[in-house]
Enzyme design. Structure first.
Site, PDB file in Angstrom:
ATOM      1  N   ASP A  86      -0.179   4.330   5.331  1.00 13.03           N
ATOM      2  CA  ASP A  86      -0.128   3.118   6.163  1.00 13.03           C
ATOM      3  C   ASP A  86      -0.287   3.406   7.647  1.00 13.03           C
ATOM      4  O   ASP A  86       0.257   2.695   8.498  1.00 13.03           O
ATOM      5  CB  ASP A  86       1.190   2.346   5.924  1.00 13.03           C
ATOM      6  CG  ASP A  86       1.347   1.945   4.468  1.00 13.03           C
ATOM      7  OD1 ASP A  86       0.331   1.657   3.833  1.00 13.03           O
ATOM      8  OD2 ASP A  86       2.497   1.955   3.983  1.00 13.03           O
ATOM      9  N   LYS A 106      -5.486   3.579   8.384  1.00 13.39           N
ATOM     10  CA  LYS A 106      -6.765   4.186   7.966  1.00 13.39           C
ATOM     11  C   LYS A 106      -7.845   3.125   7.746  1.00 13.39           C
ATOM     12  O   LYS A 106      -8.991   3.313   8.113  1.00 13.39           O
ATOM     13  CB  LYS A 106      -6.574   4.979   6.645  1.00 13.39           C
ATOM     14  CG  LYS A 106      -5.539   6.093   6.734  1.00 13.39           C
ATOM     15  CD  LYS A 106      -5.302   6.720   5.395  1.00 13.39           C
ATOM     16  CE  LYS A 106      -4.583   5.845   4.398  1.00 13.39           C
ATOM     17  NZ  LYS A 106      -3.179   5.550   4.703  1.00 13.39           N
ATOM     18  N   GLY A 126      -3.167   0.173   0.143  1.00 17.77           N
ATOM     19  CA  GLY A 126      -3.395  -1.152   0.718  1.00 17.77           C
ATOM     20  C   GLY A 126      -3.886  -0.944   2.131  1.00 17.77           C
ATOM     21  O   GLY A 126      -3.132  -0.498   2.987  1.00 17.77           O
ATOM     22  N   HIS A 127      -5.173  -1.167   2.344  1.00 14.44           N
ATOM     23  CA  HIS A 127      -5.769  -0.916   3.656  1.00 14.44           C
ATOM     24  C   HIS A 127      -6.137  -2.264   4.284  1.00 14.44           C
ATOM     25  O   HIS A 127      -7.016  -2.965   3.791  1.00 14.44           O
ATOM     26  CB  HIS A 127      -7.009  -0.026   3.507  1.00 14.44           C
ATOM     27  CG  HIS A 127      -6.688   1.317   2.903  1.00 14.44           C
ATOM     28  ND1 HIS A 127      -7.644   2.213   2.511  1.00 14.44           N
ATOM     29  CD2 HIS A 127      -5.509   1.912   2.632  1.00 14.44           C
ATOM     30  CE1 HIS A 127      -7.060   3.299   2.029  1.00 14.44           C
ATOM     31  NE2 HIS A 127      -5.760   3.129   2.077  1.00 14.44           N
ATOM     32  N   GLN A 137      -3.190   6.851   0.862  1.00 15.93           N
ATOM     33  CA  GLN A 137      -1.866   7.444   1.076  1.00 15.93           C
ATOM     34  C   GLN A 137      -1.910   8.349   2.315  1.00 15.93           C
ATOM     35  O   GLN A 137      -2.684   8.095   3.208  1.00 15.93           O
ATOM     36  CB  GLN A 137      -1.391   8.218  -0.168  1.00 15.93           C
ATOM     37  CG  GLN A 137      -1.022   7.330  -1.362  1.00 15.93           C
ATOM     38  CD  GLN A 137      -2.218   6.840  -2.152  1.00 15.93           C
ATOM     39  OE1 GLN A 137      -3.024   7.621  -2.626  1.00 15.93           O
ATOM     40  NE2 GLN A 137      -2.328   5.547  -2.331  1.00 15.93           N
TER      41      GLN A 137
HETATM   42  P1  GDP Z   1      -3.561   1.988   5.859  1.00 16.60           P
HETATM   43  O1  GDP Z   1      -2.968   1.934   4.506  1.00 16.60           O
HETATM   44  O2  GDP Z   1      -3.474   3.337   6.486  1.00 16.60           O
HETATM   45  O3  GDP Z   1      -4.946   1.421   5.922  1.00 16.60           O
HETATM   46  O4  GDP Z   1      -2.644   1.047   6.778  1.00 16.60           O
HETATM   47  P2  GDP Z   1      -2.099  -0.425   6.398  1.00 16.60           P
HETATM   48  O5  GDP Z   1      -3.234  -1.373   6.454  1.00 16.60           O
HETATM   49  O6  GDP Z   1      -1.290  -0.384   5.148  1.00 16.60           O
HETATM   50  O7  GDP Z   1      -1.056  -0.664   7.568  1.00 16.60           O
HETATM   51  C1  GDP Z   1      -1.430  -0.634   8.906  1.00 16.60           C
HETATM   52  C2  GDP Z   1      -1.138  -2.021   9.534  1.00 16.60           C
HETATM   53  O8  GDP Z   1      -1.167  -1.920  10.949  1.00 16.60           O
HETATM   54  C3  GDP Z   1      -2.186  -3.069   9.194  1.00 16.60           C
HETATM   55  O9  GDP Z   1      -1.559  -4.316   9.077  1.00 16.60           O
HETATM   56  C4  GDP Z   1      -3.122  -3.048  10.393  1.00 16.60           C
HETATM   57  O10 GDP Z   1      -3.762  -4.298  10.620  1.00 16.60           O
HETATM   58  C5  GDP Z   1      -2.178  -2.760  11.501  1.00 16.60           C
HETATM   59  N1  GDP Z   1      -2.743  -1.988  12.614  1.00 16.60           N
HETATM   60  C6  GDP Z   1      -3.642  -0.967  12.581  1.00 16.60           C
HETATM   61  N2  GDP Z   1      -3.815  -0.440  13.817  1.00 16.60           N
HETATM   62  C7  GDP Z   1      -3.008  -1.146  14.641  1.00 16.60           C
HETATM   63  C8  GDP Z   1      -2.702  -1.061  16.035  1.00 16.60           C
HETATM   64  O11 GDP Z   1      -3.204  -0.214  16.753  1.00 16.60           O
HETATM   65  N3  GDP Z   1      -1.777  -1.943  16.526  1.00 16.60           N
HETATM   66  C9  GDP Z   1      -1.164  -2.878  15.752  1.00 16.60           C
HETATM   67  N4  GDP Z   1      -0.276  -3.690  16.319  1.00 16.60           N
HETATM   68  N5  GDP Z   1      -1.431  -2.987  14.429  1.00 16.60           N
HETATM   69  C10 GDP Z   1      -2.328  -2.126  13.891  1.00 16.60           C
HETATM   70  P1  IMO Z   2      -1.980   3.607   1.706  1.00 19.32           P
HETATM   71  O1  IMO Z   2      -3.322   4.113   1.239  1.00 19.32           O
HETATM   72  C1  IMO Z   2       2.352   4.147   1.687  1.00 19.32           C
HETATM   73  C2  IMO Z   2       4.108   5.708  -2.013  1.00 19.32           C
HETATM   74  C3  IMO Z   2       5.010   4.813  -2.826  1.00 19.32           C
HETATM   75  C4  IMO Z   2       5.966   5.836  -3.422  1.00 19.32           C
HETATM   76  C5  IMO Z   2       5.039   7.036  -3.687  1.00 19.32           C
HETATM   77  C6  IMO Z   2       4.546   7.124  -5.120  1.00 19.32           C
HETATM   78  O2  IMO Z   2      -1.918   2.147   1.919  1.00 19.32           O
HETATM   79  O3  IMO Z   2      -1.518   4.400   2.870  1.00 19.32           O
HETATM   80  P2  IMO Z   2       2.738   5.758  -6.513  1.00 19.32           P
HETATM   81  O4  IMO Z   2       2.681   4.306  -6.892  1.00 19.32           O
HETATM   82  O5  IMO Z   2       1.562   6.225  -5.728  1.00 19.32           O
HETATM   83  O6  IMO Z   2       3.027   6.665  -7.694  1.00 19.32           O
HETATM   84  O7  IMO Z   2       4.049   5.877  -5.561  1.00 19.32           O
HETATM   85  O8  IMO Z   2       3.929   6.870  -2.828  1.00 19.32           O
HETATM   86  N1  IMO Z   2       2.763   5.166  -1.730  1.00 19.32           N
HETATM   87  C7  IMO Z   2       2.363   4.728  -0.529  1.00 19.32           C
HETATM   88  N2  IMO Z   2       3.060   4.604   0.625  1.00 19.32           N
HETATM   89  N3  IMO Z   2       1.025   3.855   1.638  1.00 19.32           N
HETATM   90  C8  IMO Z   2       0.319   4.009   0.502  1.00 19.32           C
HETATM   91  O9  IMO Z   2      -1.022   3.872   0.454  1.00 19.32           O
HETATM   92  C9  IMO Z   2       0.998   4.429  -0.663  1.00 19.32           C
HETATM   93  N4  IMO Z   2       0.628   4.655  -1.946  1.00 19.32           N
HETATM   94  C10 IMO Z   2       1.711   5.135  -2.581  1.00 19.32           C
HETATM   95  O10 IMO Z   2       5.678   3.875  -2.009  1.00 19.32           O
HETATM   96  O11 IMO Z   2       6.890   6.253  -2.449  1.00 19.32           O
HETATM   97 MG    MG Z   3      -1.499   0.889   3.453  1.00 16.20          MG
END
Ligand code: GDP
Ligand code: IMO
Ligand code: MG
Length: 433
Positions: free
Chosen positions: A13, A16, A40-41, A223
C-alpha cells in the site's frame, strides 16, 4: 527506454498503483508478476477512482499491453468481475490484457481452507485478505495446482476432479459444516473458462518478443518486500515473491533484461494484518496519520496500522531488491506535524542494531530508536518542484536519502497523477527517458 521493476519497499500500500499508472505512459507493456486479488492498487484520474486488484495498473492507458504473469494466482470470478467493472468505466480491457497460461487458478475451496487455517484454535492468525491466495500457492508448490493452460483446455474436468477429491478428504476430516459443492464449482468454472480463453497466451514469449523488438516493459509489484515469502516478517507474510527477484520468475523475463529497480515507500509506514511492526505508533498521533492518509485497506477496508519511516527496514529492502532509486509517497500526509519521528535503529535484547532480525522473537522484541525531525506545517500537496517544498520537508527527504543510502528520485504529494515530481538529474529520471 528501460525495462523497470516498480515494487513496494515496505508492507504494501505504498502507492504503487498511482506510480505505475503514471509511468505506464512511457512503457509498451506493464506486467504483474506475483500475488493475486489480495492486492488493491488505487488510481485517481480526475474525478474517477479505480481500484485494480489483479489487472496491472497500466491497463488504464489505452494501447499499453497489460500482462498477468505466470507468478500470479487468479480467481477467475474475481478477474471477470474486475474486467467487467473496468469495462463499465470505459476501459477496453479485453483489447489490452493477456494472461499467462502458466499462472495458477484459485478455487472457492482455497478460501475455505484459508478460513479453517486462520480460525484454528491456538493458532496466531496472520490476518490475511481471505482470498484463498496462500492455499492456492500451497497447491502450486505441492505440484497439484491447476494452471490456466489446463483450466481452459478440454481435460480441465479430469484434473479438477483429482484436486477436488483431495480437498474433499480434508473437508471430511475437518467435519466442515459449510460444505463445498464441487460439482457446482466445476460447472461455474467451465463458464468462466469460455470467457477467459481468448485472453490466454504464453506471456513469457510475448514479453520477451516485445523486449527483442526494443520495446519497454514495466514490472508492477504487488504487496511489499516485508510481505515477501522469503524476506518478509515470516510467517506474517504473503505467499509469493514480492521482492524484485519475483519479477523474473513471475514473468519469464531474464534478470539481464532488467535495467532498473525502483522502490516505492511512504514518507511514513503502514501495515495491514498481524505481525511485528517496530515503528508502529499506537497513540493518538498514529490515528491522526490514519485519518489524514485515509489509511484503510482498499481490498478489505480494514484500518491500516500506522507508524514512522523505518531506516533499518528500508536499508534492508534496498539491499534485497537493489533499489536504484526510491519514490517517496504521501509526503503531504505529514504536512501538519510539528515534529516527525524517524526510526533510525533497533534495540534488541539490550543492544543497538541496524540489521533486520530474522527470528520472530527478536523481531517482536525490537524497541525502535527514534530521531525527531522538525515538521514544516505548510501545505505541500501538489508542489511540483523540490526547491519549492518547505525547507524542513526538503531536509526530511534529504535525511531519508542519506540514512537509507538510496537516492530519492521522485516525491508524490497527492493521489493525482500530476501530484508527483521526478527529481531532475536523478537515476530515476534517466531510467524513464
Ligand atoms: P498500492 O497498493 O501500493 O497501490 O497502494 P494503495 O492504492 O493500496 O494505497 C495508497 C493510497 O494512497 C491510495 O488511496 C492512493 O490514492 C493514495 N496516494 C498515493 N500517493 C499519494 C500521495 O502522495 N498523497 C496522498 N495523500 N495520497 C496518495
Ligand atoms: P498491495 O498490493 C497490504 C497482507 C495481508 C496479510 C498478509 C497475508 O495493495 O500493496 P494474504 O491474503 O496475501 O495471504 O495475506 O499480507 N497483504 C497486504 N497488505 N497490501 C497488500 O497488497 C497486501 N496483500 C496482502 O493483510 O497481513
Ligand atoms: Mg494496496
Amino acid at each position: 527506454m528501460s525495462n523497470l521493476i516498480v515494487l513496494g519497499a515496505q508492507w504494501g500500500d505504498e502507492g504503487k498503483g498511482k506510480i505505475v499508472d503514471l509511468f505506464s505512459e512511457k512503457f509498451h507493456a506493464v506486467a504483474r508478476y506475483q500475488g493475486g486479488h489480495n492486492a488493491g492498487h488505487t488510481v485517481y484520474i480526475g474525478e474517477r477512482k479505480f481500484v485494480l486488484k489483479l489487472i496491472p495498473s497500466g491497463v488504464l492507458r489505452p494501447g499499453v499491453q497489460a500482462v498477468i504473469g505466470n507468478g500470479v494466482v487468479i480467481d477467475p470470478k474475481a478477474l471477470l468481475e474486475e474486467i467487467h467493472g473496468l469495462e463499465e468505466m470505459g476501459v477496453d480491457v479485453k483489447a489490452q490484457l493477456k494472461i499467462s497460461n502458466r499462472a495458477h487458478i484459485i478455487f472457492p475451496f482455497h478460501r475455505t481452507l484459508e478460513k479453517i487455517s486462520e480460525g484454528r484454535e491456538g493458532h496466531v492468525a496472520i490476518g490475511t485478505t481471505s482470498r484463498g491466495i496462500g492455499p492456492c500457492y500451497e497447491d502450486k508448490v505441492a505440484r497439484r495446482g491447476i494452471r490456466v493452460a489446463d483450466f481452459v483446455d478440454s481435460d480441465f474436468a479430469q484434473l479438477y476432479r483429482a484436486l477436488a477429491e483431495d480437498k474433499q478428504l480434508i473437508a471430511t476430516a475437518f467435519k466442515l459444516t459449510d460444505r463445498v459443492d464441487f460439482k457446482e464449482i466445476l460447472e461455474q468454472y467451465k463458464q468462466f473458462a469460455i470467457e477467459i480463453r481468448p485472453l490466454v497466451c504464453d506471456t513469457q514469449h510475448l514479453l520477451n518478443g516485445l523486449i527483442r523488438e526494443g520495446k519497454s516493459v514495466l514490472f508492477e509489484g504487488a504487496q511489499g518486500t516485508m510481505l515477501d515469502i522469503d524476506f518478509g516478517t515470516y510467517p506474517f507474510v504473503t505467499s509469493s515473491s514480492a521482492a524484485a527477484g519475483g519479477a523474473c520468475t513471475g514473468t519469464g523475463v531474464a534478470p539481464n533484461k532488467i535495467d532498473g529497480i525502483v522502490g516505492v515507500s511512504k514518507a511514513y509506514i503502514t501495515r495491514v494484518g498481524a505481525g511485528p511492526f517496530p515503528s508502529e505508533d499506537l497513540t493518538e498521533l498514529g490515528e491522526e496519520i490514519r485519518r489524514r492518509g485515509n489509511e484503510f485497506g482498499s481490498v478489505t477496508g480494514r484500518p491500516r496500522r500506522c507508524g514512522w519511516f523505518d531506516v533499518p527496514l528500508l536499508r534492508y529492502t534496498a539491499e534485497v531488491n537493489g533499489f536504484d532509486s526510491l519514490i517517496i509517497t504521501k509526503l503531504d500526509v505529514l504536512d501538519e506535524l510539528k515534529e516527525i519521528p524517524v526510526c533510525v535503529a533497533y534495540e534488541v535484547d539490550g543492544k543497538v542494531v541496524h540489521e533486520m532480525p530474522a527470528s520472530t522473537r527478536r523481531m517482536e522484541a525490537i524497541k525502535p530508536v527514534f530521531e525527531r525531525l522538525p515538521g514544516w506545517q505548510t501545505k505541500t500537496q501538489g508542489v511540483a518542484q523540490m526547491d519549492k517544498l518547505p525547507k524542513a520537508a526538503q531536509n526530511y527527504l534529504k535525511f531519508l536519502a542519506e540514512r537509507t543510502g538510496v537516492e530519492i528520485g521522485s516525491v508524490s504529494n497527492g493521489p493525482e497523477r500530476n501530484e508527483t515530481m521526478i527529481i531532475p538529474g536523478s537515476k530515476l529520471e534517466k531510467l524513464l527517458q
